[in-house]
Design an enzyme around this catalytic site. Structure first.
Site, PDB file in Angstrom:
ATOM      1  N   PHE B 137       0.847  -1.196   0.000  1.00 47.31           N
ATOM      2  CA  PHE B 137       0.000   0.000   0.000  1.00 47.31           C
ATOM      3  C   PHE B 137       0.882   1.247   0.000  1.00 47.31           C
ATOM      4  O   PHE B 137       0.523   2.285   0.543  1.00 47.31           O
ATOM      5  CB  PHE B 137      -0.899   0.028   1.244  1.00 47.31           C
ATOM      6  CG  PHE B 137      -1.907  -1.077   1.295  1.00 47.31           C
ATOM      7  CD1 PHE B 137      -2.336  -1.725   0.131  1.00 47.31           C
ATOM      8  CD2 PHE B 137      -2.465  -1.478   2.506  1.00 47.31           C
ATOM      9  CE1 PHE B 137      -3.284  -2.747   0.190  1.00 47.31           C
ATOM     10  CE2 PHE B 137      -3.409  -2.496   2.572  1.00 47.31           C
ATOM     11  CZ  PHE B 137      -3.821  -3.136   1.410  1.00 47.31           C
ATOM     12  N   CYS B 139       3.674   2.048  -2.754  1.00 46.87           N
ATOM     13  CA  CYS B 139       4.384   2.607  -3.901  1.00 46.87           C
ATOM     14  C   CYS B 139       3.745   3.911  -4.358  1.00 46.87           C
ATOM     15  O   CYS B 139       2.558   3.954  -4.657  1.00 46.87           O
ATOM     16  CB  CYS B 139       4.420   1.604  -5.049  1.00 46.87           C
ATOM     17  SG  CYS B 139       5.943   0.687  -5.041  1.00 46.87           S
ATOM     18  N   CYS B 347      40.701  20.847  19.701  1.00 42.03           N
ATOM     19  CA  CYS B 347      40.178  21.883  18.794  1.00 42.03           C
ATOM     20  C   CYS B 347      41.206  22.164  17.697  1.00 42.03           C
ATOM     21  O   CYS B 347      42.390  22.329  17.988  1.00 42.03           O
ATOM     22  CB  CYS B 347      39.892  23.161  19.572  1.00 42.03           C
ATOM     23  SG  CYS B 347      39.412  24.552  18.519  1.00 42.03           S
ATOM     24  N   CYS B 350      39.009  25.705  13.489  1.00 43.65           N
ATOM     25  CA  CYS B 350      38.367  25.997  12.213  1.00 43.65           C
ATOM     26  C   CYS B 350      37.371  27.148  12.346  1.00 43.65           C
ATOM     27  O   CYS B 350      37.040  27.805  11.374  1.00 43.65           O
ATOM     28  CB  CYS B 350      37.670  24.762  11.651  1.00 43.65           C
ATOM     29  SG  CYS B 350      36.225  24.248  12.597  1.00 43.65           S
ATOM     30  N   CYS B 353      32.209  26.492  14.892  1.00 44.53           N
ATOM     31  CA  CYS B 353      31.302  26.637  16.034  1.00 44.53           C
ATOM     32  C   CYS B 353      31.014  28.105  16.274  1.00 44.53           C
ATOM     33  O   CYS B 353      29.873  28.511  16.504  1.00 44.53           O
ATOM     34  CB  CYS B 353      31.900  25.980  17.276  1.00 44.53           C
ATOM     35  SG  CYS B 353      33.516  26.638  17.768  1.00 44.53           S
ATOM     36  N   CYS B 380      25.080  30.662  26.528  1.00 45.78           N
ATOM     37  CA  CYS B 380      24.854  29.348  25.907  1.00 45.78           C
ATOM     38  C   CYS B 380      23.505  28.775  26.345  1.00 45.78           C
ATOM     39  O   CYS B 380      23.252  28.603  27.536  1.00 45.78           O
ATOM     40  CB  CYS B 380      25.980  28.388  26.288  1.00 45.78           C
ATOM     41  SG  CYS B 380      25.740  26.711  25.662  1.00 45.78           S
ATOM     42  N   CYS B 386      26.806  23.847  17.879  1.00 46.78           N
ATOM     43  CA  CYS B 386      28.279  23.809  17.795  1.00 46.78           C
ATOM     44  C   CYS B 386      28.773  22.370  17.736  1.00 46.78           C
ATOM     45  O   CYS B 386      29.691  22.046  16.984  1.00 46.78           O
ATOM     46  CB  CYS B 386      28.912  24.580  18.948  1.00 46.78           C
ATOM     47  SG  CYS B 386      28.379  24.047  20.585  1.00 46.78           S
ATOM     48  N   CYS B 390      30.850  20.947  14.453  1.00 47.04           N
ATOM     49  CA  CYS B 390      32.282  20.734  14.703  1.00 47.04           C
ATOM     50  C   CYS B 390      32.772  19.534  13.906  1.00 47.04           C
ATOM     51  O   CYS B 390      32.175  18.463  13.968  1.00 47.04           O
ATOM     52  CB  CYS B 390      32.526  20.495  16.196  1.00 47.04           C
ATOM     53  SG  CYS B 390      34.261  20.143  16.573  1.00 47.04           S
TER      54      CYS B 390
END
Lengths: 440, 434
Positions: B137, B139, B347, B350, B353, B380, B386, B390
């Site tokens: 039942f 498709c 860390c 980059c 975050c 926060c 974050c 990350c």
């Protein structure tokens, strides 16, 4: 090893004619579209990215990589070229391992960096298949003289042309490009790339190059200052440092050897010794030594007076040399060169690092070679009337020299670092400052 | 070592890993290869009425969504039910079941909504010795336009009606396969139960257009310049499927109704997650269409090792274990307070975050000297963005503030469990008990 590799003396044709192309093939072959996509996917699109901060021309690297990842390499190329019009050359020759890639955060994660150099080449190669993408602003009627058609002069001229000025480049040598044409290793600039890039760059219009014009000979600064609204000096370094020891004239500047090789129509006609000694520890020493090996020299040694950690050539470059079969001898300074029946005998003394600098010890050894190259730095033959700083033309932040109306950049100027990418940044920034001063 | 043997509606299989009704189970050749590779069972690709078989397109049937390095994360198809003659399928089903009596072999069915059609096909299937039937039942393309597949699955009354016919006309266990292309998955599941279904299986594929050819301005896959919506499946749909399985598992009206979990199951871990949310077994398709049948070896070793590590003997012991922990938002503990903590040693600077928080969240991650990223606890809200962006696993974690400590953001003491139903800001809040 072919028997011609063992032929004594300095002779051409050490390889089979068919083997030169493979020996001097692209040392870092380009990425295909799939590999480029995979490489681009590895970029984290860092905030205030360390790679960009490490690029002397400040290319927005995360942006251009994202543009590649999304299938728009032409947009990526515009991002690159708007910061660095010689982005194609820089993609090939920059020491990325100490610049962008060396600062990739992936390295901090203990992984291989994103292949920024290869990605930049992927994008710029596509852009160079079409005319250069920049247009000129309305004509300003201003004329600027650029001395030297090297990276600094070309970057300055292109930016000035974009801003609507007319530029005449005065170049001493028969071909434009400076070190791009005469100084970089052949396997980094295959298929006459330097010349092709300049043809493409000149497509912007408004730039004329006059060859055979040597500052101080048939060209003088006073006439340039009189005849043009501003002058930019991108002279490069005309002189080379010579050894300070007996028999110094038996050695040849490595730059001459490289220029000869770069300008050869047929590499099998470039003579090279069976045994070659290169004295020095920078990129020029590496390039000369590796190319001597590629031409078929049997035994090539780089001899550097300090240890390998202190070599100006990066670890990556050193590895490239050793993997090409070059031997690196560290902590040895030349004492004397003498011609003997067996060749040129180069006597070295071991050195030690002391509290007051390098100490040459009494322990010596001798290397016998057919050809000895020096790569111990180049010097500026400074034009008269300029303040200098450590042997270079002193400049302010935007390339202004002590002479009003004259800017300078590239290797001849203070802070040049002898890198193509730095020369491009200085030429570009000087152009912007020239433009601002002419507008003012 | 754990015994992976599985029993579903009395149908035994050596492991709970079945292949879903799809191209990999369309014929004897494939199914024999699947059983040789170690699959516990198959649901044979959907059979239709006798007569002229359905016709498939002869252009591309599939479209794909890729992750990095062309890793297939989503697949879309416009293939119909089996396009091979009914008698050929029935003969092959019988032969395979005879040769693999220890494996589950369920037959998927889709015929028009009249009782005679169902009576006819059920009689044929029973004669093969198959273990059960699954009613397709679900498709969403092609057959739905002809009043079958998801056209039935989207109307609970039809589901109930057809299921009842099937149960009245067959002794075989009956699984009802549900379409996700509805607003509330509980309604069709309830209808199936009312009709007497022994189990439900879900999800079938999701209506989708994978992409648009920006030169042709046509959806992909493109058939002669045109495209149509297809059914989306693969790893990308797993979260949708997990939620729907859990909804049925915890719905009082359907609680206890056996579930066969489908939707992006690619690894042992995916399978275990479906089972934890109430599925008794799982059905796999896209993963084998990507990698071949061999992946079942990883699924067997992985689930077995997991059970061993947990000190469990059978997969049945994890079925439904996570269901009590699936709740409504209003019952979540609003006093549970966490803060993001960035491990400066791992860390890589980059800055993702920071920019995610700065541009799109609560400005709670500061950049210190030398690109040091530090969470400002006073800002926060513990949203977890974050952590999610990350690139370094485990670098940012959420640390719980103990009850009785002060949340620097609110200045309030972290209290004991308290949810929305009794929260002072809730105008509908229940009176706290005296």
């Amino acid at each position: 090893m072919s028997s011609s590799q063992r032929r004594p003396g300095v002779v051409p044709g050490r390889l089979d004619p068919a083997d030169y192309a493979a020996a001097f093939a692209d040392c870092a072959p380009p990425l295909d579209p799939h590999r480029a996509r995979v490489a681009a996917d590895r970029c984290y699109f860092c905030h205030d990215a360390p790679c960009t901060a490490a690029c002397p021309t400040g290319i927005d690297i995360p942006l251009f990589i994202r543009q590649i990842a999304t299938g728009t390499p032409e947009a990526a190329a515009r991002t690159i070229l708007s910061a660095n019009i010689l982005g194609g050359t820089c993609a090939r020759v920059c020491p990325t391992e100490v610049l962008c890639e060396g600062n990739c955060v992936r390295v901090a994660a203990g992984e291989a960096p994103v292949e920024i150099g290869l990605l930049q080449r992927f994008a710029t190669d596509r852009a160079m298949a079409a005319p250069q993408p920049f247009t000129r602003a309305a004509a300003t009627g201003r004329r600027i003289a650029v001395v030297g058609a090297g990276p600094a002069g070309l970057a300055c001229a292109h930016r000035l042309a974009m801003l609507g000025h007319e530029v005449t480049i005065h170049e001493a040598r028969p071909r434009p490009g400076g070190l791009n044409e005469y100084g970089l290793a052949a396997y980094k600039m295959v298929d006459d790339f330097a010349a092709r890039e300049i043809d493409w760059l000149m497509g912007i219009g408004g730039i004329t190059i006059e060859h055979g014009r040597v500052l101080g000979a048939d060209l003088n600064l006073a006439d340039l200052r009189d005849g043009f609204d501003a002058v930019f000096l991108g002279l490069g370094l005309g002189g080379t440092n010579a050894l300070d020891c007996p028999g110094a004239d038996l050695a040849e500047p490595a730059t001459d050897f490289i220029a000869r090789l770069r300008q050869a129509d047929d590499l099998s006609e470039v003579p090279v010794g069976r045994r070659v000694v290169v004295i020095g520890g920078g990129m020029t020493a590496i390039d000369a030594a590796v190319q001597a090996r590629l031409l078929g020299a049997e035994d090539v040694a780089i001899v550097y007076r300090r240890d390998r950690d202190a070599m100006p050539a990066s670890e990556h470059e050193q590895d490239h040399a050793t993997s090409a079969g070059v031997r690196i001898v560290e902590c040895a300074a030349p004492k004397a060169l003498a011609r003997t029946d067996a060749g040129i005998a180069v006597a070295f003394a071991y050195t030690e690092a002391g509290p007051d600098g390098l100490v040459v010890t009494d322990e010596t050894f001798t290397l016998t070679a057919d050809q000895v190259f020096t790569a111990i730095g180049q010097t500026l033959l400074p034009p008269e009337g300029f303040e200098t700083q450590r042997g270079r033309i002193a400049i302010g932040p935007a390339g202004r020299t002590s002479v009003p109306g004259v800017w300078a950049g590239g290797d001849c100027a203070q802070g040049g670092e002898e890198l193509t990418v730095t020369a491009v940044a200085q030429g570009r920034d000087a152009a912007l400052d020239i433009h601002a001063s002419l507008q003012g | 070592m754990a015994n992976l043997a599985s029993e579903f509606l009395g149908i035994r299989s050596p492991n709970p890993f079945w292949l879903a009704s799809a191209p990999p189970t369309d014929k004897e050749y494939n199914v024999r290869r699947a059983f040789e590779a170690g699959w516990g069972g198959v649901v044979w690709k959907t059979l239709g009425l006798d007569g002229a078989p359905v016709v498939n397109v002869s252009g591309p049937r599939y479209g794909a969504i890729y992750g990095p390095d062309r890793r297939l994360i989503g697949l879309n198809n416009i293939e119909l039910i089996t396009d091979r003659p009914l008698d050929v399928n029935l003969r092959e089903i019988k032969a395979v079941k005879r040769d693999y009596p220890d494996r589950a072999l369920v037959v998927s069915l889709m015929v028009p909504c009249d009782e005679d059609s169902w009576k006819f096909i059920l009689r044929q299937v029973e004669e093969t010795g198959a273990d059960g039937v699954e009613l397709n039942f679900g498709c969403p393309h092609g057959m739905a336009e002809r009043g079958m597949g998801s056209a039935v699955g989207q109307v609970p009354e039809y589901i109930e009606m057809v299921t009842r016919w099937v149960k009245q006309n067959s002794r075989m266990p009956c699984i009802v396969k549900l379409t996700p292309n509805i607003t509330d998955i509980r309604r069709p599941a309830e209808a199936a139960r009312r009709g007497g279904a022994d189990a439900v299986s879900l999800i079938n594929t999701i209506n989708s257009i994978t992409s648009v050819d920006l030169d042709l301005f046509a959806p992909e896959p493109t058939i002669d310049g045109k495209g149509t919506h297809g059914g989306y499946c693969g790893p990308a749909v797993k979260p949708i499927a997990l939620n729907m399985v859990a909804e049925i598992a915890r719905n009082p009206e359907t609680r206890g109704l056996p579930i066969s979990g489908i939707g992006g199951v690619s690894t042992w871990r995916d399978a275990a997650e479906f089972m934890a949310l109430g599925a008794s077994n799982v059905q796999v398709c896209t993963a084998v269409m990507t990698y071949g049948f061999k992946i079942v070896e990883e699924m067997i070793s992985g689930l077995s090792d997991y059970l061993d590590a947990k000190g469990l003997e059978s997969p049945a012991q994890i079925v439904g274990r996570a269901v009590p922990n699936v709740t409504d938002w209003q019952y979540l503990n609003l006093n549970y307070t966490t803060k993001a903590v960035i491990d400066q040693d791992s860390c890589i600077k980059c800055g993702r975050c920071h920019i995610a928080c700065e541009d799109t969240s609560h400005q709670a991650i500061a950049i210190g000297p030398d690109r040091t990223f530090v969470v400002k606890d006073e800002d926060c809200v513990a949203c977890n963005l974050c952590v999610d962006v990350c690139p370094v696993e485990g670098c940012i974690t959420m640390k719980e503030l103990p009850e009785g400590s002060v949340d620097p953001r609110t200045g309030k003491v972290v209290g004991p469990y308290g949810n929305w139903t009794t929260h002072p800001n809730n105008p509908m809040a229940a009176e706290p008990a005296e």
